[in-house]
Motif scaffolding. Structure first.
Motif, PDB file in Angstrom:
ATOM      1  N   ALA A 333       0.776  -1.022  -0.041  1.00 53.82           N
ATOM      2  CA  ALA A 333       0.033  -0.246  -0.183  1.00 53.82           C
ATOM      3  C   ALA A 333       1.216   1.336   0.140  1.00 53.82           C
ATOM      4  CB  ALA A 333      -0.871   0.094   1.096  1.00 53.82           C
ATOM      5  N   LYS A 334       1.831   1.321   0.444  1.00 52.84           N
ATOM      6  CA  LYS A 334       3.151   2.072   0.325  1.00 52.84           C
ATOM      7  C   LYS A 334       3.145   2.577  -0.235  1.00 52.84           C
ATOM      8  CE  LYS A 334       6.823   4.181   2.921  1.00 52.84           C
ATOM      9  NZ  LYS A 334       8.182   4.006   4.422  1.00 52.84           N
ATOM     10  N   TYR A 335       3.510   1.686  -1.081  1.00 57.77           N
ATOM     11  CA  TYR A 335       4.590   2.461  -2.766  1.00 57.77           C
ATOM     12  C   TYR A 335       3.640   2.058  -3.449  1.00 57.77           C
ATOM     13  CZ  TYR A 335       6.488  -0.096  -7.133  1.00 57.77           C
ATOM     14  OH  TYR A 335       7.039   0.345  -8.384  1.00 57.77           O
ATOM     15  N   LEU A 336       2.383   1.519  -3.519  1.00 54.81           N
ATOM     16  CA  LEU A 336       1.030   2.410  -4.354  1.00 54.81           C
ATOM     17  C   LEU A 336       0.896   3.624  -4.099  1.00 54.81           C
ATOM     18  CD1 LEU A 336      -1.128  -0.983  -4.484  1.00 54.81           C
ATOM     19  CD2 LEU A 336       0.603  -0.633  -6.667  1.00 54.81           C
ATOM     20  N   SER A 337       0.704   4.310  -3.063  1.00 54.31           N
ATOM     21  CA  SER A 337       0.299   5.138  -2.704  1.00 54.31           C
ATOM     22  C   SER A 337       1.118   6.664  -3.240  1.00 54.31           C
ATOM     23  CB  SER A 337       0.946   5.826  -1.388  1.00 54.31           C
ATOM     24  OG  SER A 337       1.963   5.701  -0.965  1.00 54.31           O
ATOM     25  N   MET A 338       2.561   6.466  -4.029  1.00 50.76           N
ATOM     26  CA  MET A 338       2.842   7.094  -5.101  1.00 50.76           C
ATOM     27  C   MET A 338       2.425   7.684  -6.227  1.00 50.76           C
ATOM     28  SD  MET A 338       6.973   6.325  -4.718  1.00 50.76           S
ATOM     29  CE  MET A 338       6.750   4.276  -6.195  1.00 50.76           C
ATOM     30  N   ALA A 339       1.322   7.141  -6.469  1.00 53.09           N
ATOM     31  CA  ALA A 339       0.490   6.789  -7.649  1.00 53.09           C
ATOM     32  C   ALA A 339      -0.643   7.695  -6.751  1.00 53.09           C
ATOM     33  CB  ALA A 339       0.253   5.623  -8.484  1.00 53.09           C
ATOM     34  N   LYS A 340      -0.608   7.998  -5.776  1.00 53.70           N
ATOM     35  CA  LYS A 340      -1.687   8.968  -4.918  1.00 53.70           C
ATOM     36  C   LYS A 340      -3.263   8.181  -5.911  1.00 53.70           C
ATOM     37  CE  LYS A 340       0.242  13.277  -5.587  1.00 53.70           C
ATOM     38  NZ  LYS A 340       0.879  14.879  -6.099  1.00 53.70           N
ATOM     39  N   PRO A 341      -3.413   7.107  -5.919  1.00 52.86           N
ATOM     40  CA  PRO A 341      -5.076   6.168  -6.924  1.00 52.86           C
ATOM     41  C   PRO A 341      -5.816   6.960  -5.522  1.00 52.86           C
ATOM     42  CG  PRO A 341      -3.438   5.100  -4.526  1.00 52.86           C
ATOM     43  CD  PRO A 341      -2.582   6.243  -4.888  1.00 52.86           C
ATOM     44  N   LEU A 342      -7.010   6.785  -5.891  1.00 54.66           N
ATOM     45  CA  LEU A 342      -7.925   7.101  -5.798  1.00 54.66           C
ATOM     46  C   LEU A 342      -8.797   6.136  -4.749  1.00 54.66           C
ATOM     47  CD1 LEU A 342     -10.061   8.097  -8.778  1.00 54.66           C
ATOM     48  CD2 LEU A 342      -9.187   9.925  -7.361  1.00 54.66           C
ATOM     49  N   SER A 343      -8.283   4.670  -4.738  1.00 56.67           N
ATOM     50  CA  SER A 343      -9.035   3.863  -3.669  1.00 56.67           C
ATOM     51  C   SER A 343      -7.232   2.519  -4.209  1.00 56.67           C
ATOM     52  CB  SER A 343      -9.964   3.342  -3.469  1.00 56.67           C
ATOM     53  OG  SER A 343     -10.395   2.622  -4.555  1.00 56.67           O
ATOM     54  N   VAL A 344      -7.486   1.999  -3.363  1.00 52.51           N
ATOM     55  CA  VAL A 344      -6.618   0.486  -3.835  1.00 52.51           C
ATOM     56  C   VAL A 344      -7.743  -0.544  -3.273  1.00 52.51           C
ATOM     57  CG1 VAL A 344      -4.935  -0.651  -3.113  1.00 52.51           C
ATOM     58  CG2 VAL A 344      -4.306   1.441  -3.600  1.00 52.51           C
ATOM     59  N   GLY A 345      -7.940  -1.459  -3.779  1.00 51.20           N
ATOM     60  CA  GLY A 345      -8.395  -2.652  -3.455  1.00 51.20           C
ATOM     61  C   GLY A 345      -7.591  -3.844  -3.038  1.00 51.20           C
ATOM     62  N   ASP A 376      -0.640   2.171   9.183  1.00 52.40           N
ATOM     63  CA  ASP A 376      -0.069   2.283   7.719  1.00 52.40           C
ATOM     64  C   ASP A 376      -0.650   1.472   6.603  1.00 52.40           C
ATOM     65  OD1 ASP A 376       2.513   3.497   6.852  1.00 52.40           O
ATOM     66  OD2 ASP A 376       3.495   1.332   6.909  1.00 52.40           O
ATOM     67  N   LEU A 377      -1.574   0.745   7.226  1.00 55.08           N
ATOM     68  CA  LEU A 377      -2.335   0.345   5.830  1.00 55.08           C
ATOM     69  C   LEU A 377      -3.383   0.891   5.376  1.00 55.08           C
ATOM     70  CD1 LEU A 377      -3.149  -2.075   3.470  1.00 55.08           C
ATOM     71  CD2 LEU A 377      -4.211  -3.597   5.522  1.00 55.08           C
ATOM     72  N   PHE A 378      -4.277   1.487   6.380  1.00 54.29           N
ATOM     73  CA  PHE A 378      -5.589   1.775   5.935  1.00 54.29           C
ATOM     74  C   PHE A 378      -6.049   2.878   5.676  1.00 54.29           C
ATOM     75  CE2 PHE A 378      -6.624  -2.748   7.713  1.00 54.29           C
ATOM     76  CZ  PHE A 378      -7.354  -3.215   6.720  1.00 54.29           C
ATOM     77  N   SER A 379      -4.870   4.070   6.307  1.00 51.49           N
ATOM     78  CA  SER A 379      -4.159   5.177   6.554  1.00 51.49           C
ATOM     79  C   SER A 379      -4.495   5.248   5.226  1.00 51.49           C
ATOM     80  CB  SER A 379      -3.423   6.122   6.850  1.00 51.49           C
ATOM     81  OG  SER A 379      -2.583   5.252   6.854  1.00 51.49           O
ATOM     82  N   ARG A 380      -4.029   5.182   4.017  1.00 54.19           N
ATOM     83  CA  ARG A 380      -3.706   5.196   1.971  1.00 54.19           C
ATOM     84  C   ARG A 380      -5.167   5.008   1.688  1.00 54.19           C
ATOM     85  NH1 ARG A 380       1.439   5.932   2.854  1.00 54.19           N
ATOM     86  NH2 ARG A 380       2.648   4.778   4.572  1.00 54.19           N
ATOM     87  N   ASN A 381      -6.135   5.193   2.112  1.00 46.95           N
ATOM     88  CA  ASN A 381      -7.344   4.567   1.395  1.00 46.95           C
ATOM     89  C   ASN A 381      -7.670   3.318   0.721  1.00 46.95           C
ATOM     90  OD1 ASN A 381      -9.693   4.600   0.403  1.00 46.95           O
ATOM     91  ND2 ASN A 381      -9.466   6.479  -1.565  1.00 46.95           N
TER      92      ASN A 381
END
Length: 432
Positions: A333-345, A376-381
């Protein structure tokens, strides 16, 4: 036996004294640090045909053309610079004097850290080169993230990277693994991340993007590598930028290929619950190596080939693949956050959830570790979509709502369930 690592000055001097190697340096965005290393090494006239730095955008556009995307620190810009400078070499240096020269064009386009330290320092570096006079073109390009927090340190890193690249192109091209490893010679750990590399040309015949980018993960230069279904390496950030992302996590060690039918079922549920349009959602299969890359020693080509083979099998199913070394969801999730995703499932199994929420799987400090993990996980949508599990003996269907958890975690777990952070994948059929 480890090979001697030459320092930056010695590499530059070796190239300067090579009577064949001759070329151009074009650098934008962080000074002319690569060319400077060749000049300070001595005998630069033996290698340097021209250096330039078109900082002003108007000048740059007149020389290399306008970037329609508006992004000048990009792969597209780098390739235009390399093509232009290499063609110019061949056009202008075609007299008898240069008949024994092997030409190259080096280029970089970079943004270093700004005064307020609010940007993402990164850049593209590349070289187009020939290995014999009038020989075929070969190409190496790669993308870097600059991790130091000082401009002068980042400039120094770029200067070293550039020398390493030119040296590797001419003297290490016969050994792609060693060539990739050498790119960070004489750099301190934590100063740079190389997250994508591409090679082409006769000298790299038979070497595809998957194999060469696995070297990056093996050496710890990057935590992940992203591939389109056609096997081409891309930047994950560009592919996923401000999109909804759905990830199927798989492990290299699992025996069977992933159940993509079940994954698509979860994807459809996720889209319906969040009212996501098709073109706004990116589906990706992750192949996590879970720190297995430490097994891939210098001589262990079979292990890397097996990983590359599994990657190609998944790509052939029509899905992008991201190869990672992440053992836990929050690191992904932290790695994917660099892409500023609208949401991650992220799809997961009941067994994985049981592991997270059972204290006996941890040695000590379970509650502190669990809180840090969940935060750390759920603070990233992020939402976890859990596949139900059927007990093979009792045939009981276990879901996230009926799964037993440790007493220490129960209140936190109930909160996550009630607020939709953990969701069951519904309407999953099991054999009678």
């Amino acid at each position: 036996m480890s090979l001697e690592i030459l320092d930056t000055r010695r590499k530059a001097l070796t190239l300067n004294l090579d009577e064949q190697v001759y070329g151009t340096f074009a650098e934008i965005g962080a000074g002319q640090e690569v060319a400077r290393n060749f000049f300070t090494a001595g005998a630069a006239s033996g290698t340097v045909a021209k250096t330039m730095s078109a900082y002003d955008m108007t000048f740059s556009n007149e020389i290399y053309g306008i970037e329609e995307s508006g992004r000048y620190v990009s792969r597209s810009r780098l390739l235009k610079m390399l093509d232009y400078e290499y063609q110019l070499l061949e056009e202008r240096l075609n007299s008898e004097k240069y008949k024994n020269r092997t030409f190259f064009a080096f280029a970089n386009t970079v943004t270093t850290i700004n005064y307020n330290k609010t940007n993402d320092p990164h850049g593209w570096l590349g070289i187009k080169f020939q290995l014999e006079p009038k020989g075929e073109e070969n190409l190496i390009i790669f993308h870097v993230r600059l991790l130091d927090t000082d401009v002068s340190l980042q400039q120094n890193v770029l200067g070293v990277l550039g020398v390493n690249l030119v040296y590797a192109a001419f003297y290490l091209n016969h050994n792609p693994r060693q060539m990739v490893e050498s790119l960070t010679d004489n750099l301190s750990k934590g100063s740079v991340e190389i997250d994508l590399i591409r090679v082409s040309g006769k000298v790299f015949e038979g070497l595809d993007d998957i194999s060469v980018n696995l070297f990056l993960i093996q050496k710890g230069f990057s935590p992940a590598a992203f591939f389109e279904p056609d096997g081409i390496a891309r930047q994950a950030k560009d592919h996923m930028y401000k999109k909804h992302i759905m990830i199927l996590r798989t492990r290299f060690k699992q025996k069977n290929l992933p159940d993509l039918g079940l994954f698509e079922h979860a994807v459809q549920q996720y889209k319906e619950k969040k009212a996501i349009e098709n073109d706004a959602l990116i589906t990706v299969v992750e192949l996590t190596l879970n720190n297995l890359m430490s097994r891939a020693q210098e001589e262990d080509n079979d292990f890397l080939n097996n990983i590359a083979g599994r990657t190609r099998e998944i790509l052939a199913m029509g899905y992008p693949v991201i190869i990672t070394n992440f053992n836990r969801h929050h690191k992904l999730a932290k790695y994917l956050s660099m892409a500023k995703p609208l949401s991650v499932g992220i799809t997961t199994s009941i067994n994985n959830l049981k592991y997270i929420f059972h204290s006996e799987n941890y040695t000590s400090g379970y509650t502190d570790e669990l809180l840090a993990y969940i935060s750390d996980l759920f603070s990233r949508n992020v939402k976890l979509l859990a596949y139900p599990y059927q007990d093979p003996k009792t045939k009981e269907i276990i879901t996230s709502k009926t799964m037993p958890v440790s007493d220490e975690a129960k209140h936190l777990y109930d909160f996550l369930i009630q607020n939709g952070y953990i969701i069951d994948v519904e309407d999953v059929s099991f054999p009678e």
